[in-house]
Design a protein around this motif. Structure first.
Motif, PDB file in Angstrom:
ATOM      1  N   PHE A 155     -31.215  17.769  73.225  1.00  0.00           N
ATOM      2  CA  PHE A 155     -30.680  16.719  74.089  1.00  0.00           C
ATOM      3  C   PHE A 155     -29.697  17.304  75.096  1.00  0.00           C
ATOM      4  CE2 PHE A 155     -27.527  13.208  74.754  1.00  0.00           C
ATOM      5  CZ  PHE A 155     -28.349  12.430  75.554  1.00  0.00           C
ATOM      6  N   GLY A 156     -28.886  18.271  74.650  1.00  0.00           N
ATOM      7  CA  GLY A 156     -27.927  18.903  75.549  1.00  0.00           C
ATOM      8  C   GLY A 156     -28.606  19.569  76.731  1.00  0.00           C
ATOM      9  N   GLU A 157     -29.727  20.236  76.478  1.00  0.00           N
ATOM     10  CA  GLU A 157     -30.461  20.882  77.563  1.00  0.00           C
ATOM     11  C   GLU A 157     -30.992  19.857  78.558  1.00  0.00           C
ATOM     12  OE1 GLU A 157     -33.424  23.127  75.508  1.00  0.00           O
ATOM     13  OE2 GLU A 157     -32.068  24.818  75.076  1.00  0.00           O
ATOM     14  N   ARG A 210     -24.083  29.439  80.164  1.00  0.00           N
ATOM     15  CA  ARG A 210     -24.184  28.052  80.634  1.00  0.00           C
ATOM     16  C   ARG A 210     -23.067  27.725  81.618  1.00  0.00           C
ATOM     17  NH1 ARG A 210     -21.996  23.175  79.805  1.00  0.00           N
ATOM     18  NH2 ARG A 210     -20.496  23.999  78.297  1.00  0.00           N
ATOM     19  N   VAL A 211     -21.822  28.031  81.251  1.00  0.00           N
ATOM     20  CA  VAL A 211     -20.695  27.727  82.134  1.00  0.00           C
ATOM     21  C   VAL A 211     -20.770  28.579  83.403  1.00  0.00           C
ATOM     22  CG1 VAL A 211     -18.181  27.720  82.363  1.00  0.00           C
ATOM     23  CG2 VAL A 211     -19.235  27.030  80.202  1.00  0.00           C
ATOM     24  N   GLY A 212     -21.187  29.832  83.243  1.00  0.00           N
ATOM     25  CA  GLY A 212     -21.275  30.722  84.392  1.00  0.00           C
ATOM     26  C   GLY A 212     -22.325  30.300  85.407  1.00  0.00           C
ATOM     27  N   SER A 213     -23.245  29.443  84.992  1.00  0.00           N
ATOM     28  CA  SER A 213     -24.280  28.969  85.919  1.00  0.00           C
ATOM     29  C   SER A 213     -23.811  27.787  86.765  1.00  0.00           C
ATOM     30  CB  SER A 213     -25.545  28.566  85.136  1.00  0.00           C
ATOM     31  OG  SER A 213     -25.311  27.411  84.342  1.00  0.00           O
ATOM     32  N   TYR A 228     -25.638  19.947  78.980  1.00  0.00           N
ATOM     33  CA  TYR A 228     -24.486  20.313  78.165  1.00  0.00           C
ATOM     34  C   TYR A 228     -24.951  21.126  76.956  1.00  0.00           C
ATOM     35  CZ  TYR A 228     -21.336  17.166  80.670  1.00  0.00           C
ATOM     36  OH  TYR A 228     -20.557  16.567  81.629  1.00  0.00           O
ATOM     37  N   GLY A 229     -24.034  21.918  76.396  1.00  0.00           N
ATOM     38  CA  GLY A 229     -24.341  22.675  75.191  1.00  0.00           C
ATOM     39  C   GLY A 229     -24.276  21.786  73.955  1.00  0.00           C
ATOM     40  N   ASP A 247     -22.440  22.036  71.338  1.00  0.00           N
ATOM     41  CA  ASP A 247     -21.068  21.756  70.903  1.00  0.00           C
ATOM     42  C   ASP A 247     -20.492  20.561  71.649  1.00  0.00           C
ATOM     43  OD1 ASP A 247     -20.947  23.971  69.134  1.00  0.00           O
ATOM     44  OD2 ASP A 247     -20.579  25.301  70.818  1.00  0.00           O
ATOM     45  N   ALA A 248     -20.762  20.499  72.963  1.00  0.00           N
ATOM     46  CA  ALA A 248     -20.267  19.376  73.758  1.00  0.00           C
ATOM     47  C   ALA A 248     -20.910  18.070  73.306  1.00  0.00           C
ATOM     48  CB  ALA A 248     -20.545  19.620  75.235  1.00  0.00           C
ATOM     49  N   ILE A 249     -22.219  18.094  73.027  1.00  0.00           N
ATOM     50  CA  ILE A 249     -22.910  16.891  72.559  1.00  0.00           C
ATOM     51  C   ILE A 249     -22.331  16.448  71.220  1.00  0.00           C
ATOM     52  CG2 ILE A 249     -25.123  15.933  71.837  1.00  0.00           C
ATOM     53  CD1 ILE A 249     -24.846  16.416  74.859  1.00  0.00           C
ATOM     54  N   SER A 250     -22.086  17.417  70.334  1.00  0.00           N
ATOM     55  CA  SER A 250     -21.491  17.097  69.036  1.00  0.00           C
ATOM     56  C   SER A 250     -20.131  16.425  69.207  1.00  0.00           C
ATOM     57  CB  SER A 250     -21.334  18.373  68.198  1.00  0.00           C
ATOM     58  OG  SER A 250     -20.614  18.125  67.015  1.00  0.00           O
ATOM     59  N   ALA A 251     -19.309  16.975  70.109  1.00  0.00           N
ATOM     60  CA  ALA A 251     -17.977  16.415  70.341  1.00  0.00           C
ATOM     61  C   ALA A 251     -18.066  15.011  70.932  1.00  0.00           C
ATOM     62  CB  ALA A 251     -17.186  17.333  71.269  1.00  0.00           C
TER      63      ALA A 251
END
Length: 284
Positions: free
Chosen positions: A40-42, A198-201, A46-47, A49-53
């Protein structure tokens, strides 16, 4: 005196109920579709971890994520109905940090430019949830589980700076050793390197790696951050052995900024750095 139960960023402002409920609804719909948090994050950018949070209510759901989730999870407009309330909640949410840290956190959240040099551990804004837990669990003297949970929540909440619009200009110079030190173990560290990619993109973020074998280095000292709050001059922040220092003197800040500029020139460029991170990831 015992530290009180960890408090999420929204609790003090009364918005936690809404965020928690929306997170639970999104999780239920996701699981009904047979999607993992990574899947789902893809789909929404989002990664895991972000989806979990977000699903646990410790990170504020962005309205655009809720809108995409409504379509992708076939919610039939159910999630869309909460978008106005979510926008109102976002205006109320504030980040909770230790008293000594709140001045820095406020400046960071209000900055139009953020620049970081790191030589020991990944900067907080780049850390995954699992990596952050591993970092705090290794602190000496030991922190209580409640304190660790609270500090991880605070750290994740700071990452909402990436969701701001217009987004701040963000750059990093990371020592190569950070790509070789598997804090938390191989599994956790693999997720951390994937998060760097991911963040670097992101369009507003540049990540550069300083090779260990460089013979020149203008800053054989501690890590530091440079921030430019909106409509204010640039400031610097350092922290060594638990002693934080916010530097506002223009001449001191200029010297640190000069060293940072020289380091960016010596470091690998963003594309070369991305290739190095990908190689390190393949070697795990």
């Amino acid at each position: 005196m015992n530290e009180r139960r960890p408090e999420t960023p929204a609790e003090a402002d009364g918005t936690t109920g809404l965020l928690t409920a929306l997170g639970k609804m999104m999780k239920l719909l996701r699981e009904r579709r047979g999607l993992t948090q990574k899947d789902f994050g893809e789909m929404v950018g989002y990664g895991p971890d972000a989806i979990s949070a977000m699903e646990r209510g410790v990170r504020t759901l962005r309205p655009e994520v809720l809108e995409k989730a409504d379509e992708l999870l076939e919610a039939g407009g159910l999630l869309l109905q909460a978008v106005p309330e979510l926008r109102e909640a976002m205006a109320k949410v504030r980040t909770r940090h230790p008293e000594w840290y709140r001045g820095y956190a406020s400046l960071e959240a209000a900055s139009v430019e953020l620049h970081f040099y790191a030589n020991q551990a990944m900067p907080g804004l780049l850390q995954t949830e699992e990596y952050a837990f591993a970092v705090f669990r290794q602190r000496r003297p030991f922190l209580s589980e409640e304190t660790i949970e609270k500090r991880v929540v605070d750290r994740l909440s700071r990452q909402q700076v990436f969701d701001a619009w217009p987004p701040p200009v963000v750059s990093y110079v990371l020592e190569e050793v950070l790509l070789d030190r598997p804090i938390g173990g191989t599994g956790i560290f693999k997720g951390q390197l994937e998060n760097l990619l991911r963040v670097g993109s992101m369009r507003n973020v540049e990540i550069q790696v300083m090779p260990t074998r460089r013979e020149e280095h203008p800053n054989l000292d501690s890590a530091f951050n440079l921030m430019t709050p909106k409509a204010q001059g640039q400031v610097a922040y350092t922290e060594a052995q638990g002693y934080p220092r916010l530097i506002t003197d223009p001449e001191e800040v200029r010297k640190i900024a000069d060293r940072y500029g020289f380091m960016r020139a010596l470091a690998l460029n963003p594309m070369e750095s991305r290739s190095l991170i990908e190689r390190k990831l393949e070697e795990l």
